[in-house]
Design a protein around this motif. Structure first.
Motif, PDB file in Angstrom:
ATOM      1  N   VAL A  11       0.841  -1.206   0.000  1.00  0.00           N
ATOM      2  CA  VAL A  11       0.000   0.000   0.000  1.00  0.00           C
ATOM      3  C   VAL A  11       0.875   1.254   0.000  1.00  0.00           C
ATOM      4  CG1 VAL A  11      -1.651   1.325   1.375  1.00  0.00           C
ATOM      5  CG2 VAL A  11      -2.010  -1.116   1.009  1.00  0.00           C
ATOM      6  N   LEU A  12       1.896   1.268   0.855  1.00  0.00           N
ATOM      7  CA  LEU A  12       2.794   2.429   0.907  1.00  0.00           C
ATOM      8  C   LEU A  12       3.485   2.655  -0.437  1.00  0.00           C
ATOM      9  CD1 LEU A  12       4.357   1.930   4.446  1.00  0.00           C
ATOM     10  CD2 LEU A  12       2.923   3.846   3.704  1.00  0.00           C
ATOM     11  N   ALA A  13       3.948   1.576  -1.061  1.00  0.00           N
ATOM     12  CA  ALA A  13       4.634   1.690  -2.355  1.00  0.00           C
ATOM     13  C   ALA A  13       3.677   2.191  -3.435  1.00  0.00           C
ATOM     14  CB  ALA A  13       5.230   0.339  -2.753  1.00  0.00           C
ATOM     15  N   ILE A  14       2.450   1.690  -3.440  1.00  0.00           N
ATOM     16  CA  ILE A  14       1.463   2.137  -4.437  1.00  0.00           C
ATOM     17  C   ILE A  14       1.156   3.618  -4.244  1.00  0.00           C
ATOM     18  CG2 ILE A  14      -0.965   1.935  -5.146  1.00  0.00           C
ATOM     19  CD1 ILE A  14      -0.698  -1.104  -4.606  1.00  0.00           C
ATOM     20  N   LEU A  15       0.907   4.008  -2.998  1.00  0.00           N
ATOM     21  CA  LEU A  15       0.615   5.421  -2.722  1.00  0.00           C
ATOM     22  C   LEU A  15       1.773   6.307  -3.175  1.00  0.00           C
ATOM     23  CD1 LEU A  15      -0.974   5.110   0.839  1.00  0.00           C
ATOM     24  CD2 LEU A  15      -2.164   5.688  -1.280  1.00  0.00           C
ATOM     25  N   ASP A  16       3.003   5.854  -2.925  1.00  0.00           N
ATOM     26  CA  ASP A  16       4.188   6.632  -3.281  1.00  0.00           C
ATOM     27  C   ASP A  16       4.413   6.689  -4.790  1.00  0.00           C
ATOM     28  OD1 ASP A  16       6.635   8.055  -2.577  1.00  0.00           O
ATOM     29  OD2 ASP A  16       7.679   6.246  -3.279  1.00  0.00           O
ATOM     30  N   ARG A  17       4.369   5.534  -5.434  1.00  0.00           N
ATOM     31  CA  ARG A  17       4.670   5.462  -6.872  1.00  0.00           C
ATOM     32  C   ARG A  17       3.603   6.110  -7.746  1.00  0.00           C
ATOM     33  NH1 ARG A  17       8.110   0.986  -8.769  1.00  0.00           N
ATOM     34  NH2 ARG A  17       9.931   1.148  -7.442  1.00  0.00           N
ATOM     35  N   LEU A  18       2.328   5.887  -7.387  1.00  0.00           N
ATOM     36  CA  LEU A  18       1.245   6.419  -8.212  1.00  0.00           C
ATOM     37  C   LEU A  18       0.770   7.789  -7.739  1.00  0.00           C
ATOM     38  CD1 LEU A  18      -0.878   3.189  -8.824  1.00  0.00           C
ATOM     39  CD2 LEU A  18       0.826   4.237 -10.317  1.00  0.00           C
ATOM     40  N   LEU A  19       1.403   8.308  -6.680  1.00  0.00           N
ATOM     41  CA  LEU A  19       1.055   9.619  -6.125  1.00  0.00           C
ATOM     42  C   LEU A  19      -0.436   9.721  -5.829  1.00  0.00           C
ATOM     43  CD1 LEU A  19       3.265  11.811  -8.495  1.00  0.00           C
ATOM     44  CD2 LEU A  19       3.834  11.017  -6.187  1.00  0.00           C
ATOM     45  N   LEU A  20      -0.939   8.701  -5.151  1.00  0.00           N
ATOM     46  CA  LEU A  20      -2.348   8.660  -4.777  1.00  0.00           C
ATOM     47  C   LEU A  20      -2.509   9.051  -3.313  1.00  0.00           C
ATOM     48  CD1 LEU A  20      -3.419   5.205  -6.294  1.00  0.00           C
ATOM     49  CD2 LEU A  20      -3.933   7.458  -7.218  1.00  0.00           C
ATOM     50  N   THR A  21      -3.655   9.600  -2.988  1.00  0.00           N
ATOM     51  CA  THR A  21      -4.010   9.805  -1.589  1.00  0.00           C
ATOM     52  C   THR A  21      -4.690   8.536  -1.092  1.00  0.00           C
ATOM     53  OG1 THR A  21      -6.205  10.662  -2.088  1.00  0.00           O
ATOM     54  CG2 THR A  21      -4.393  12.286  -2.009  1.00  0.00           C
ATOM     55  N   GLN A  22      -4.829   8.423   0.213  1.00  0.00           N
ATOM     56  CA  GLN A  22      -5.543   7.262   0.764  1.00  0.00           C
ATOM     57  C   GLN A  22      -6.978   7.232   0.247  1.00  0.00           C
ATOM     58  OE1 GLN A  22      -5.315   6.868   5.014  1.00  0.00           O
ATOM     59  NE2 GLN A  22      -3.089   7.032   5.046  1.00  0.00           N
ATOM     60  N   ALA A  23      -7.590   8.388   0.122  1.00  0.00           N
ATOM     61  CA  ALA A  23      -8.976   8.459  -0.362  1.00  0.00           C
ATOM     62  C   ALA A  23      -9.067   7.976  -1.812  1.00  0.00           C
ATOM     63  CB  ALA A  23      -9.509   9.877  -0.245  1.00  0.00           C
ATOM     64  N   GLU A  24      -8.086   8.344  -2.647  1.00  0.00           N
ATOM     65  CA  GLU A  24      -8.100   7.902  -4.044  1.00  0.00           C
ATOM     66  C   GLU A  24      -7.890   6.393  -4.143  1.00  0.00           C
ATOM     67  OE1 GLU A  24      -6.371  11.925  -6.235  1.00  0.00           O
ATOM     68  OE2 GLU A  24      -4.966  10.518  -5.286  1.00  0.00           O
ATOM     69  N   LEU A  25      -6.969   5.872  -3.326  1.00  0.00           N
ATOM     70  CA  LEU A  25      -6.750   4.427  -3.321  1.00  0.00           C
ATOM     71  C   LEU A  25      -7.996   3.704  -2.822  1.00  0.00           C
ATOM     72  CD1 LEU A  25      -4.919   1.986  -3.753  1.00  0.00           C
ATOM     73  CD2 LEU A  25      -4.011   2.363  -1.445  1.00  0.00           C
ATOM     74  N   ALA A  26      -8.631   4.272  -1.813  1.00  0.00           N
ATOM     75  CA  ALA A  26      -9.864   3.682  -1.278  1.00  0.00           C
ATOM     76  C   ALA A  26     -10.937   3.614  -2.361  1.00  0.00           C
ATOM     77  CB  ALA A  26     -10.360   4.489  -0.087  1.00  0.00           C
ATOM     78  N   ALA A  27     -11.067   4.671  -3.135  1.00  0.00           N
ATOM     79  CA  ALA A  27     -12.065   4.692  -4.210  1.00  0.00           C
ATOM     80  C   ALA A  27     -11.769   3.614  -5.249  1.00  0.00           C
ATOM     81  CB  ALA A  27     -12.109   6.064  -4.858  1.00  0.00           C
ATOM     82  N   ARG A  28     -10.502   3.435  -5.573  1.00  0.00           N
ATOM     83  CA  ARG A  28     -10.143   2.429  -6.571  1.00  0.00           C
ATOM     84  C   ARG A  28     -10.360   1.010  -6.061  1.00  0.00           C
ATOM     85  NH1 ARG A  28      -4.791   4.416  -9.737  1.00  0.00           N
ATOM     86  NH2 ARG A  28      -5.869   4.067 -11.693  1.00  0.00           N
ATOM     87  N   CYS A  29     -10.243   0.816  -4.750  1.00  0.00           N
ATOM     88  CA  CYS A  29     -10.437  -0.512  -4.159  1.00  0.00           C
ATOM     89  C   CYS A  29     -11.852  -0.697  -3.615  1.00  0.00           C
ATOM     90  CB  CYS A  29      -9.424  -0.738  -3.034  1.00  0.00           C
ATOM     91  SG  CYS A  29      -7.731  -0.877  -3.625  1.00  0.00           S
ATOM     92  N   LYS A  30     -12.672   0.350  -3.740  1.00  0.00           N
ATOM     93  CA  LYS A  30     -14.071   0.312  -3.285  1.00  0.00           C
ATOM     94  C   LYS A  30     -14.175   0.010  -1.784  1.00  0.00           C
ATOM     95  CE  LYS A  30     -15.989  -0.558  -7.699  1.00  0.00           C
ATOM     96  NZ  LYS A  30     -15.821  -1.096  -8.858  1.00  0.00           N
ATOM     97  N   VAL A  31     -13.360   0.744  -1.017  1.00  0.00           N
ATOM     98  CA  VAL A  31     -13.399   0.636   0.438  1.00  0.00           C
ATOM     99  C   VAL A  31     -13.364   2.045   1.021  1.00  0.00           C
ATOM    100  CG1 VAL A  31     -12.249  -1.623   0.510  1.00  0.00           C
ATOM    101  CG2 VAL A  31     -10.885   0.468   0.651  1.00  0.00           C
ATOM    102  N   ALA A  32     -13.512   2.146   2.327  1.00  0.00           N
ATOM    103  CA  ALA A  32     -13.438   3.437   3.007  1.00  0.00           C
ATOM    104  C   ALA A  32     -11.973   3.861   3.170  1.00  0.00           C
ATOM    105  CB  ALA A  32     -14.099   3.351   4.374  1.00  0.00           C
ATOM    106  N   GLN A  33     -11.761   5.165   3.286  1.00  0.00           N
ATOM    107  CA  GLN A  33     -10.410   5.688   3.485  1.00  0.00           C
ATOM    108  C   GLN A  33      -9.807   5.125   4.774  1.00  0.00           C
ATOM    109  OE1 GLN A  33      -9.516   8.330   5.976  1.00  0.00           O
ATOM    110  NE2 GLN A  33      -7.411   7.903   5.386  1.00  0.00           N
ATOM    111  N   GLN A  34     -10.635   4.938   5.793  1.00  0.00           N
ATOM    112  CA  GLN A  34     -10.154   4.391   7.059  1.00  0.00           C
ATOM    113  C   GLN A  34      -9.615   2.967   6.890  1.00  0.00           C
ATOM    114  OE1 GLN A  34     -13.024   5.920   6.551  1.00  0.00           O
ATOM    115  NE2 GLN A  34     -13.205   7.591   8.019  1.00  0.00           N
ATOM    116  N   THR A  35     -10.208   2.235   5.964  1.00  0.00           N
ATOM    117  CA  THR A  35      -9.749   0.877   5.689  1.00  0.00           C
ATOM    118  C   THR A  35      -8.339   0.911   5.107  1.00  0.00           C
ATOM    119  OG1 THR A  35     -12.017   0.157   5.311  1.00  0.00           O
ATOM    120  CG2 THR A  35     -10.281  -1.255   4.432  1.00  0.00           C
ATOM    121  N   VAL A  36      -8.111   1.825   4.168  1.00  0.00           N
ATOM    122  CA  VAL A  36      -6.771   1.972   3.575  1.00  0.00           C
ATOM    123  C   VAL A  36      -5.773   2.354   4.670  1.00  0.00           C
ATOM    124  CG1 VAL A  36      -5.355   3.288   1.944  1.00  0.00           C
ATOM    125  CG2 VAL A  36      -7.632   2.508   1.277  1.00  0.00           C
ATOM    126  N   SER A  37      -6.181   3.226   5.567  1.00  0.00           N
ATOM    127  CA  SER A  37      -5.312   3.614   6.675  1.00  0.00           C
ATOM    128  C   SER A  37      -4.939   2.393   7.513  1.00  0.00           C
ATOM    129  CB  SER A  37      -6.017   4.656   7.546  1.00  0.00           C
ATOM    130  OG  SER A  37      -5.217   5.000   8.642  1.00  0.00           O
TER     131      SER A  37
END
Length: 136
Positions: A11-37
């Motif tokens: 998750v950390l590598a994806i956020l870093d490499r793709l320059l995504l926020t937790q909220a953006e990653l959450a949207a792509r995985c169809k989960v809540a931002q808290q779940t990504v956290s």
């Protein structure tokens, strides 16, 4: 294999490499931002769907893919049907032949998917049994 995976690192590598926020990653995985956290801190592990999404995102990010994380998918049912007899068998031994075919197909599945299928079959059998006893 997926249970020993360092999902927090992924998750950390994806956020870093793709320059995504937790909220953006959450949207792509169809989960809540808290779940990504929770994934990011290692408190939680992603579910099956989210794992597949994370693997896909890791590929997009050019991250190395762990061997055996998601092995090749079993052949589609159409291919299995082509290998099976064209007509259903009838007569003595039919049940045994069908059971043998189902066992062969079950054994071809990865262990986790086999367990999920068996759990689902038990669940459906229990519901059907319950519906039969209620209607009588």
């Amino acid at each position: 294999m997926a249970s020993t995976m360092d999902w927090a690192g992924v998750v950390l590598a994806i956020l870093d490499r793709l320059l995504l926020t937790q909220a953006e990653l959450a949207a792509r995985c169809k989960v809540a931002q808290q779940t990504v956290s929770g994934w990011k801190t290692g408190v939680r592990t992603p579910g099956r769907y989210a794992q597949r999404q994370l693997v896909q995102l890791a590929r997009e990010a050019g991250l190395p893919e762990p061997a055996g994380l998601y092995p090749p998918v079993a052949p589609p049912l159409a291919n299995i049907a082509e290998q099976s007899p064209a007509k259903p068998a009838t007569g003595k031994g039919t049940d045994a032949a069908l059971k043998g075919e189902w066992l062969r197909l079950l054994e071809a599945l990865p262990a986790t998917e086999r367990q999920e299928l068996l759990d689902y079959a038990r669940f459906k059998a229990g519901r059907k049994r319950g519906a039969t006893t209620r209607s009588q």
